[in-house]
Write a protein that holds these residues in place. Structure first.
Motif, mmCIF file in Angstrom:
data_model
loop_
_atom_site.group_PDB
_atom_site.id
_atom_site.type_symbol
_atom_site.label_atom_id
_atom_site.label_comp_id
_atom_site.label_asym_id
_atom_site.label_seq_id
_atom_site.Cartn_x
_atom_site.Cartn_y
_atom_site.Cartn_z
ATOM 1 N N ALA A 250 0.832 -1.206 0.000
ATOM 2 C CA ALA A 250 0.000 0.000 0.000
ATOM 3 C C ALA A 250 0.865 1.253 0.000
ATOM 4 O O ALA A 250 0.666 2.167 -0.802
ATOM 5 N N PHE A 251 1.864 1.293 0.886
ATOM 6 C CA PHE A 251 2.777 2.430 0.948
ATOM 7 C C PHE A 251 3.956 2.045 1.836
ATOM 8 O O PHE A 251 3.934 1.014 2.519
ATOM 9 N N GLU A 252 4.974 2.886 1.841
ATOM 10 C CA GLU A 252 6.118 2.708 2.722
ATOM 11 C C GLU A 252 6.238 3.918 3.645
ATOM 12 O O GLU A 252 5.935 5.044 3.245
ATOM 13 N N GLY A 253 6.662 3.660 4.873
ATOM 14 C CA GLY A 253 6.790 4.749 5.824
ATOM 15 C C GLY A 253 7.326 4.254 7.142
ATOM 16 O O GLY A 253 7.681 3.079 7.300
ATOM 17 N N SER A 254 7.393 5.146 8.126
ATOM 18 C CA SER A 254 7.922 4.786 9.439
ATOM 19 C C SER A 254 6.886 3.977 10.218
ATOM 20 O O SER A 254 5.692 3.951 9.877
ATOM 21 N N ALA A 255 7.373 3.334 11.269
ATOM 22 C CA ALA A 255 6.484 2.522 12.105
ATOM 23 C C ALA A 255 5.421 3.364 12.800
ATOM 24 O O ALA A 255 4.400 2.834 13.259
ATOM 25 N N LEU A 256 5.640 4.679 12.874
ATOM 26 C CA LEU A 256 4.649 5.551 13.506
ATOM 27 C C LEU A 256 3.319 5.567 12.749
ATOM 28 O O LEU A 256 2.301 5.978 13.310
ATOM 29 N N TRP A 257 3.333 5.142 11.503
ATOM 30 C CA TRP A 257 2.087 5.074 10.752
ATOM 31 C C TRP A 257 1.092 4.099 11.395
ATOM 32 O O TRP A 257 -0.114 4.183 11.156
ATOM 33 N N TRP A 258 1.600 3.182 12.230
ATOM 34 C CA TRP A 258 0.680 2.262 12.911
ATOM 35 C C TRP A 258 -0.260 3.001 13.857
ATOM 36 O O TRP A 258 -1.363 2.530 14.131
#
Length: 351
Positions: free
Chosen positions: A190-198
């Motif tokens: 879906a996308f890539e990003g930091s763990a904070l997206w959780w």
């Protein structure tokens, strides 16, 4: 003018004020907790606690000294009221098929937290968010709600064996479909990003859970306003037996025996069952739930699930490769613990 009974929080506070002892309100809180776990109607709780408070205020003695442990007192008071023929249980109507999405969203909100904890702390700071981990709380929540509602609807109409077979017929195709869908979704990023997206993912699921709760409340209001069509004696007896099976966990023979006794009593009085005993919920509320039977079945179900996950964990451990995945390890540890805890809880209730 009728006397207004105080609400439960006010009653609990008044226990502390009666003698100036905070532990007295803890006793009342424990009793309320036991009442709630036993699905006792609020008016019964308020009445019993009001009478107990009056004794505490008049004698100056503590509730523990007067009545014993709060849990045992609450159980005894509910059992005595039930034996007197009072509608003690808060027996809700069987879940509607329309409730599946609402329950599913609530389950998804609850599942999103452990999913986020597992993947948020195991996949590193920079992560690729695939659709399977984003959607698995929602998909599993909808599956769980389908199981719950299907079982409730089927066991209300049929015997336990037929209801179990019908529920399996509905759920198993969904399980196999999910087993096919999740691997495909895992390959879709879906996308890539930091763990904070959780944090945002969990917040989104919690918002969906609030939406699910709102839809259930709205549906309940419409059903209450719409009322129900009058039932003839055959439909009333069949429905009350189903309600005892679905909401109070009674076995087939016991539920049917109660329905037959009600029918015989109404026949002797010459009045219809609905006129003699009132609504289905009011009549079923006179009986105590069979918690031993419910916990036995819950224990059997959890044990079966635990056996599956432990077996899966063992197979992955002995198979050459990268070793077991996080989900397998979590399932192999969590479900045996849940089964053990359910067994202990069932023993505590029967004592």
């Amino acid at each position: 003018m009728t006397r207004r009974e105080p609400p439960l929080p006010e009653l609990i506070d008044r226990f502390a004020d009666a003698r100036g002892v905070p532990e007295d309100s803890e006793w009342a809180s424990t009793a309320v907790g036991r009442f709630l776990l036993d699905d006792v109607r609020e008016e019964i709780m308020v009445r019993e606690l009001t009478e107990a408070l009056a004794v505490v205020e008049s004698t100056g003695q503590g509730p523990e000294e007067l009545f014993g442990p709060a849990v045992e007192w609450a159980r005894d008071r509910a059992a005595e009221a039930s034996a007197a023929g009072e509608p003690v249980q808060d027996v809700a109507p069987t879940y509607s098929w329309r409730g599946i999405p609402g329950f599913g969203l609530i389950f998804a909100a609850a599942l999103s937290v452990p999913v986020a904890l597992v993947f948020g702390f195991t996949d590193g700071w920079r992560q690729a968010f695939s659709w399977d981990v984003l959607l698995v709380p929602l998909l599993l929540g909808l599956l769980m709600s389908t199981v719950v509602v299907s079982w409730q609807r089927f066991v209300e109409r049929w015997t336990t064996v037929r209801a179990g077979a019908a529920t399996a017929a509905v759920v198993l195709p969904l399980v196999f479909g999910l087993a096919w869908l999740l691997p495909w979704l895992s390959a879709q990023t879906a996308f890539e990003g930091s763990a904070l997206w959780w944090v945002a993912v969990v917040a989104g699921h919690l918002g969906l859970g609030a939406l699910g709760f709102w839809t259930l409340v709205k549906q309940s209001g419409r059903e209450t306003a719409g009322g129900a069509a009058p039932l003839d004696d055959d439909a009333w007896a069949s429905s009350v037996a189903g309600l005892l099976r679905s909401r109070l966990s009674y076995g087939d023979a016991r539920a049917q025996g109660i329905a037959d006794e009600a029918r015989a009593h109404a026949a002797a009085s010459g009045r219809p069952l609905a006129e003699e005993f009132g609504t289905l919920q009011d009549y079923a509320a006179r009986f105590r739930p069979d918690r031993d039977r419910a916990m036995r079945w819950q224990g059997i179900l959890l044990t079966a699930v635990a056996v599956y996950w432990v077996g899966k964990l063992v197979v992955e451990l002995v198979t050459p490769g990268d070793g077991p995945g996080w989900w397998t390890v979590a399932g192999g540890v969590l479900f045996p613990l849940l089964a053990w805890w359910e067994r202990r809880r069932g023993g505590a209730v029967t004592r």
